[in-house]
Design a protein around this motif. Structure first.
Motif, PDB file in Angstrom:
ATOM      1  N   LEU A   1       0.824  -1.229   0.194  1.00 52.93           N
ATOM      2  CA  LEU A   1      -0.055  -0.250   0.036  1.00 52.93           C
ATOM      3  C   LEU A   1       0.975   1.359   0.003  1.00 52.93           C
ATOM      4  O   LEU A   1       2.005   1.310   0.613  1.00 52.93           O
ATOM      5  N   ARG A   2       0.331   2.331  -0.884  1.00 51.39           N
ATOM      6  CA  ARG A   2       1.029   3.710  -0.786  1.00 51.39           C
ATOM      7  C   ARG A   2       0.301   4.682  -0.160  1.00 51.39           C
ATOM      8  O   ARG A   2      -0.960   4.699  -0.304  1.00 51.39           O
ATOM      9  N   GLY A   3       0.521   5.507   0.659  1.00 49.74           N
ATOM     10  CA  GLY A   3      -0.073   6.747   1.067  1.00 49.74           C
ATOM     11  C   GLY A   3       0.602   7.791   0.206  1.00 49.74           C
ATOM     12  O   GLY A   3       1.820   7.962  -0.087  1.00 49.74           O
ATOM     13  N   GLN A   4      -0.661   8.509  -0.637  1.00 48.70           N
ATOM     14  CA  GLN A   4      -0.208   9.641  -1.469  1.00 48.70           C
ATOM     15  C   GLN A   4      -0.894  10.999  -1.037  1.00 48.70           C
ATOM     16  O   GLN A   4      -1.962  11.092  -0.585  1.00 48.70           O
ATOM     17  N   ILE A   5      -0.008  11.947  -0.671  1.00 49.35           N
ATOM     18  CA  ILE A   5      -0.457  13.362  -0.061  1.00 49.35           C
ATOM     19  C   ILE A   5      -0.792  14.333  -1.168  1.00 49.35           C
ATOM     20  O   ILE A   5       0.333  14.154  -2.091  1.00 49.35           O
ATOM     21  N   GLU A   6      -1.887  15.011  -1.053  1.00 51.70           N
ATOM     22  CA  GLU A   6      -2.066  15.810  -2.390  1.00 51.70           C
ATOM     23  C   GLU A   6      -2.310  17.125  -1.470  1.00 51.70           C
ATOM     24  O   GLU A   6      -2.911  17.204  -0.306  1.00 51.70           O
ATOM     25  N   ALA A   7      -2.417  18.363  -2.261  1.00 53.22           N
ATOM     26  CA  ALA A   7      -3.105  19.575  -1.991  1.00 53.22           C
ATOM     27  C   ALA A   7      -2.845  19.923  -0.508  1.00 53.22           C
ATOM     28  O   ALA A   7      -3.665  20.383   0.233  1.00 53.22           O
ATOM     29  N   VAL A   8      -1.672  19.972   0.044  1.00 56.80           N
ATOM     30  CA  VAL A   8      -1.143  20.653   1.254  1.00 56.80           C
ATOM     31  C   VAL A   8      -1.375  21.985   1.408  1.00 56.80           C
ATOM     32  O   VAL A   8      -0.628  22.666   0.179  1.00 56.80           O
TER      33      VAL A   8
END
Length: 150
Positions: free
Chosen positions: A81-88
Motif C-alpha cells: 500500500l502507498r499513501g499519496q499526499i495531495e493539496a497541502v
C-alpha cells in the motif's frame, strides 16, 4: 495560545478549503472559490471512498489548513500500500506556525497505521520552497513526474 485540531473535512468546510487552494500562485490559475458546485460534487465522491481522507486542521472549528491522503493498493513492491499526499495548504495567516509540518506528519502516521509501505507526493517543479519543506520532513526527490491534461 491557539489550539488546533486535525479532523476529517466536512461538506461545510469546502468553501474554506477551496479558498486555501486558490490562495497560491498555481491555484489562483485553476481554482475558483466563487463556484463551489464542482468542489462539492468532488467532496461527495471523496467522502464515499474509505481510501480517501480529506482533512483539515481547524482553529475554533474553522479550517486553517488542509490536505488529502489517498491510500493506494498496488501489486508493485510485493503488493504494498502507498499513501499519496495531495493539496497541502495552510491559510496565509497561519503559515510559518508549523501547521504544514503537523499535517504532513499526521498523514505519514495515518499511512503507517493503515499498513502503507511508503508515503509519496508530487510537487510542481516551480515550488522550490515546498521542495525544501518536504525534504526537511524526510522526503527525498526520487522520480520525475509526467502529466497529460485531458
Amino acid at each position: 495560545m491557539t489550539e488546533y485540531v486535525i479532523r476529517r473535512a466536512r461538506r461545510e468546510d469546502v468553501g474554506a478549503i477551496v479558498r486555501m487552494l486558490a490562495d497560491d500562485q498555481l491555484g489562483a490559475t485553476r481554482d475558483d472559490p466563487d463556484d463551489l458546485d464542482p468542489y462539492l460534487r468532488a467532496f461527495d465522491e471523496i467522502a464515499k471512498d474509505s481510501n480517501q481522507l480529506l482533512v483539515v486542521v481547524a482553529s475554533d472549528d474553522e479550517p486553517v489548513g488542509t490536505l488529502q491522503l489517498t491510500i493506494i493498493p498496488g501489486l508493485a513492491r510485493r503488493g504494498a500500500l502507498r499513501g499519496q499526499i495531495e493539496a497541502v495548504r495552510v491559510h496565509s495567516d497561519h503559515r510559518g506556525s508549523g501547521l504544514g509540518a503537523e499535517l504532513v506528519q499526521w498523514a505519514i502516521a495515518e499511512s503507517r497505521r493503515r499498513g502503507c509501505a511508503l508515503v509519496q507526493l508530487t510537487s510542481d517543479t516551480s515550488r522550490t520552497d515546498a521542495h525544501r519543506f518536504y525534504e526537511r520532513l524526510g522526503f527525498t526527490p526520487s522520480h520525475t513526474g509526467f502529466k497529460l491534461k485531458l
